[in-house]
Design a protein around this motif. Structure first.
Motif, short mmCIF file in Angstrom:
data_model
loop_
_atom_site.label_atom_id
_atom_site.label_comp_id
_atom_site.label_asym_id
_atom_site.label_seq_id
_atom_site.Cartn_x
_atom_site.Cartn_y
_atom_site.Cartn_z
N LEU A 23 44.57 8.86 44.88
CA LEU A 23 44.35 8.69 43.45
C LEU A 23 45.39 7.68 42.99
O LEU A 23 46.59 7.96 43.02
N ALA A 24 44.93 6.49 42.63
CA ALA A 24 45.83 5.41 42.22
C ALA A 24 46.07 5.49 40.72
O ALA A 24 45.13 5.36 39.93
N ASP A 25 47.31 5.70 40.34
CA ASP A 25 47.66 5.74 38.92
C ASP A 25 47.44 4.34 38.33
O ASP A 25 47.42 3.34 39.05
N GLU A 26 47.30 4.27 37.01
CA GLU A 26 46.95 3.01 36.37
C GLU A 26 48.03 1.95 36.48
O GLU A 26 47.76 0.77 36.26
N ASN A 27 49.25 2.31 36.85
CA ASN A 27 50.32 1.33 36.98
C ASN A 27 50.41 0.72 38.38
O ASN A 27 51.26 -0.12 38.64
N ILE A 65 45.89 12.26 47.27
CA ILE A 65 47.31 11.94 47.22
C ILE A 65 47.52 10.95 46.09
O ILE A 65 46.84 9.92 46.03
N ILE A 66 48.46 11.25 45.20
CA ILE A 66 48.74 10.36 44.07
C ILE A 66 49.63 9.21 44.54
O ILE A 66 50.67 9.43 45.17
N ILE A 67 49.20 7.99 44.20
CA ILE A 67 50.03 6.81 44.44
C ILE A 67 50.38 6.25 43.06
O ILE A 67 49.49 5.91 42.28
N THR A 68 51.66 6.16 42.76
CA THR A 68 52.09 5.75 41.43
C THR A 68 53.45 5.09 41.49
O THR A 68 54.20 5.26 42.46
N MET A 69 53.77 4.37 40.44
CA MET A 69 55.11 3.82 40.26
C MET A 69 55.81 4.57 39.13
O MET A 69 56.90 4.20 38.72
N ASP A 70 55.20 5.63 38.63
CA ASP A 70 55.71 6.44 37.53
C ASP A 70 56.72 7.44 38.09
O ASP A 70 56.37 8.33 38.86
#
Length: 69
Positions: free
Chosen positions: A4-8, A49-54
């Motif tokens: 799951l790619a976060d919007e950032n 799996i969440i992928i984020t820069m947050d």
């Protein structure tokens, strides 16, 4: 793998993962602007799996991998 790619997350990263055969759902578009708690719930419900820069997601006690709030 299911991500799951976060919007950032940068679009080239999402494209690369898809080219490698991964199932990547992006928050951008129709899900853009949802709260972190909703991102977490979607990931848990869909086993992604969440992928984020947050950096908020680094709070393991709030977003524990084995606990859906």
């Amino acid at each position: 793998m299911r991500f799951l790619a976060d919007e950032n997350l940068f679009e080239p990263i999402i494209e690369y993962l898809r080219e490698q055969g991964h199932d990547v759902l992006s928050i951008r578009g129709r899900l853009s602007g949802i709260k972190d708690d909703e991102v977490y719930k979607i990931a848990c419900q869909q086993n992604r799996i969440i992928i984020t820069m947050d950096k908020d997601f680094s709070k393991i006690f709030r977003y524990h991998p084995n606990k859906l709030e």
